[in-house]
Scaffold this active site. Structure first.
Site, PDB file in Angstrom:
ATOM      1  N   CYS A 241      22.582  40.601  78.391  1.00  0.00           N
ATOM      2  CA  CYS A 241      21.693  39.911  78.668  1.00  0.00           C
ATOM      3  C   CYS A 241      21.517  38.988  80.059  1.00  0.00           C
ATOM      4  O   CYS A 241      22.180  37.816  79.489  1.00  0.00           O
ATOM      5  CB  CYS A 241      20.125  39.107  78.190  1.00  0.00           C
ATOM      6  SG  CYS A 241      19.096  40.557  76.880  1.00  0.00           S
TER       7      CYS A 241
ATOM      8  N   CYS B 265      16.361  32.657  76.793  1.00  0.00           N
ATOM      9  CA  CYS B 265      15.479  33.532  75.943  1.00  0.00           C
ATOM     10  C   CYS B 265      16.479  32.923  74.897  1.00  0.00           C
ATOM     11  O   CYS B 265      16.836  32.235  74.229  1.00  0.00           O
ATOM     12  CB  CYS B 265      15.462  34.791  75.791  1.00  0.00           C
ATOM     13  SG  CYS B 265      14.993  36.057  74.582  1.00  0.00           S
TER      14      CYS B 265
ATOM     15  N   CYS C  92      17.962  35.731  70.994  1.00  0.00           N
ATOM     16  CA  CYS C  92      18.834  35.814  70.523  1.00  0.00           C
ATOM     17  C   CYS C  92      19.709  34.648  70.941  1.00  0.00           C
ATOM     18  O   CYS C  92      19.963  34.096  71.352  1.00  0.00           O
ATOM     19  CB  CYS C  92      20.099  36.780  71.357  1.00  0.00           C
ATOM     20  SG  CYS C  92      18.926  38.723  71.698  1.00  0.00           S
TER      21      CYS C  92
ATOM     22  N   ASP D 289      12.179  39.750  46.558  1.00  0.00           N
ATOM     23  CA  ASP D 289      12.435  39.855  48.054  1.00  0.00           C
ATOM     24  C   ASP D 289      11.513  38.873  48.838  1.00  0.00           C
ATOM     25  O   ASP D 289      10.324  38.763  49.371  1.00  0.00           O
ATOM     26  CB  ASP D 289      12.232  41.204  48.463  1.00  0.00           C
ATOM     27  CG  ASP D 289      12.219  41.497  50.228  1.00  0.00           C
ATOM     28  OD1 ASP D 289      13.002  39.891  50.527  1.00  0.00           O
ATOM     29  OD2 ASP D 289      12.340  42.316  51.244  1.00  0.00           O
TER      30      ASP D 289
ATOM     31  N   CYS E 148      16.753  37.013  52.882  1.00  0.00           N
ATOM     32  CA  CYS E 148      17.113  36.892  54.099  1.00  0.00           C
ATOM     33  C   CYS E 148      17.848  35.315  54.654  1.00  0.00           C
ATOM     34  O   CYS E 148      17.818  34.689  55.628  1.00  0.00           O
ATOM     35  CB  CYS E 148      15.700  36.873  55.099  1.00  0.00           C
ATOM     36  SG  CYS E 148      14.076  36.091  54.680  1.00  0.00           S
TER      37      CYS E 148
END
Ligand code: SAH
Length: 459
Positions: A78, A84, A87, A387, A414
């Site tokens: 990118c 940004c 990411c 979860d 996560c």
């Protein structure tokens, strides 16, 4: 103990070699034992660094010149990667990203969970680590040329126009571009946050990867959507496979994206998608996993770990819209799902009906209150799946699981740190961690998903 001297001060120029990378992607360098965090530094690389800030135990710096390159360094795809915040690892090759996540999981399990003996399987990566996100949600602004939409510049509310986001499905980039062009042509203005004036606040695009169905959601500050008829006509002409156009009104001064009023202005209220052979209805506001391909990989693993024969009672705690529950229900006798968000439970029930699944029941409430109550009512689970969000399981829930003594616990997580903490509590309560499988669901970012299998140790 002697007070540790801080060996560097602000504005110092020093040469360092990076040793590690943090969970949010910054390089870690040591200067006489003192830790410096430096964005973009990769393990093994040497660099000239300027010290920006020092605290007692650690400081921050920035790379002035890189003196050597890691074998894993690559050029970000990118052009706006630096601005940004979406990411954090585009400067790392995919192989390097997977190595980094694997090591992070192993380190954290050993350090926080004292689980060095537990086998951690090699992380399952994506076949193609780009263009995987099925949902785009972008704020709208305006410049001399018309409407712009993209993301907020790091640390501000200035909107940077984005032509394409490389971790997005291409279709969603098309939706955003077409909405911008059509709305600009029709003279529809963007919402101005500072003046609390104007019309279009956010564009949301949702895409069903298996069905290729598209939903467009337009969020406006105004009760009416100006030029509604022409707008709809042009969107359905120019967006392939659009099945649903939704208008939501949010007239509040707020960062919350959705307002209270939602109207389907064209087509269906839902688009559909599949994970494996389970069908899901996706509405404008319902939660749905953003990477359905890797979600299938993760849930297949959870299903394998659950070792269901058709006779088991299963509890799925933190069940969301019932994704895991419905996956398991096909192989279990009975599944109980519990989730704190009422709308998610309504979606879970609808999805159960949609798939003719009759052995899954869903309840709204806090897992740590509902499950102890079930236990008192005599509900006994053979397998418990959890979860939880990033902060992990509530201790009251872990204690109930320990009392309930299921044969197996399948822990989907996560966040390796809270997973490690909770596995330790469960190990001390009579369970043994058999294996851990990391799965890469969010390529180019530092996020990592995991599934762990625990078995009860028989007294
Ligand atoms: N398993 C789901 C999503 C899990 S995300 C899926 O695959 O779709 C974690 C979920 O936990 C969220 O839906 C969140 O709303 C819910 N949650 C957070 N705190 C909770 C609590 N104390 N009790 C029950 N659910 C909770």
């Amino acid at each position: 103990m002697a007070k540790q001297q801080v060996p560097v001060k602000k504005n110092d120029m020093i040469e360092v070699e990076f040793q590690d990378i943090t969970h949010d992607g910054a390089g870690v360098a040591k200067v006489n034992g003192y830790t410096l965090f430096v964005p973009s530094g990769l393990p093994g690389e040497k660099a000239k660094v300027k010290v920006l800030k020092t605290k007692k135990n650690y400081g921050f710096g920035k790379v002035i010149e890189r003196l050597s390159d890691s074998e894993f360094r690559t050029t970000p795809q990118c052009p706006i990667y630096g601005q940004c915040g979406g990411c954090q690892l585009q400067h790392v090759s995919y192989e390097g990203q997977l190595n980094f996540k694997q090591k992070q999981v192993e380190d954290v399990l050993a350090r926080i969970g004292h689980l060095k003996h537990v086998p951690v399987h090699p992380i399952i990566g994506m076949e193609d680590p780009w263009n995987y996100r099925n949902k785009a949600q972008v704020p709208v602004g305006e410049n001399e040329t018309g409407l712009i939409a993209g993301f907020y510049q790091r640390g501000s509310h200035r909107i940077i126009d984005m032509k394409a986001c490389h971790i997005q499905e291409d279709t969603n980039d098309t939706v955003v571009r077409v909405v911008k062009e059509v709305a600009t042509d029709l003279g529809i203005h963007a919402y101005d946050e500072k003046k609390h004036r104007g019309v279009l606040r956010h564009i949301i695009a949702k895409y069903g990867r298996q069905t290729e169905e598209v939903m467009v959601v337009l969020i406006t500050n105004t009760k009416d959507l100006p030029h509604k008829k022409q707008l709809i006509e042009q969107l359905i002409e120019r967006i392939p496979n659009v099945k649903s156009i939704v208008h939501n009104v949010n007239s509040q001064r707020t960062n919350v994206i959705f307002g209270k009023e939602t109207n389907v202005i064209w087509g269906e209220p839902y688009i559909y998608d599949y994970i494996g052979d389970v069908k899901f209805a996706i509405s404008a506001q319902s939660f749905y996993q953003v990477n359905p391909v890797q979600t299938k990989v993760l849930y297949d693993k959870a299903l394998e770990y659950a070792q269901l024969t058709g006779e088991e009672t299963v509890i799925d705690a933190y069940c969301g819209i019932g994704t895991i529950s419905l996956f398991l229900a096909k192989k279990a006798k009975k599944v109980y799902g519990v989730e704190i968000v009422g709308q998610a439970i309504a979606d879970a029930k609808r999805n159960a009906r949609l798939n003719n699944i009759e052995n899954a029941e869903f309840f709204v409430g806090e897992a740590e209150k509902v499950i102890p109550w079930w236990y008192k009512q005599g509900i006994q689970a053979d397998v418990i799946v959890v979860d939880p969000p990033r902060k992990g399981c509530d201790e009251a829930l872990l204690n109930t699981i320990i009392e309930m003594k299921p044969n197996r616990i399948v822990y989907v997580s996560c966040n390796p740190a809270t997973l490690a903490r909770d596995l330790r509590i469960l190990e001390d309560g009579g369970f043994e961690t058999k294996e851990v499988q990391p799965v890469d669901m969010f390529s180019q970012t530092t996020h990592v998903e995991l599934v762990a299998l625990m078995s009860r140790i028989d007294e």
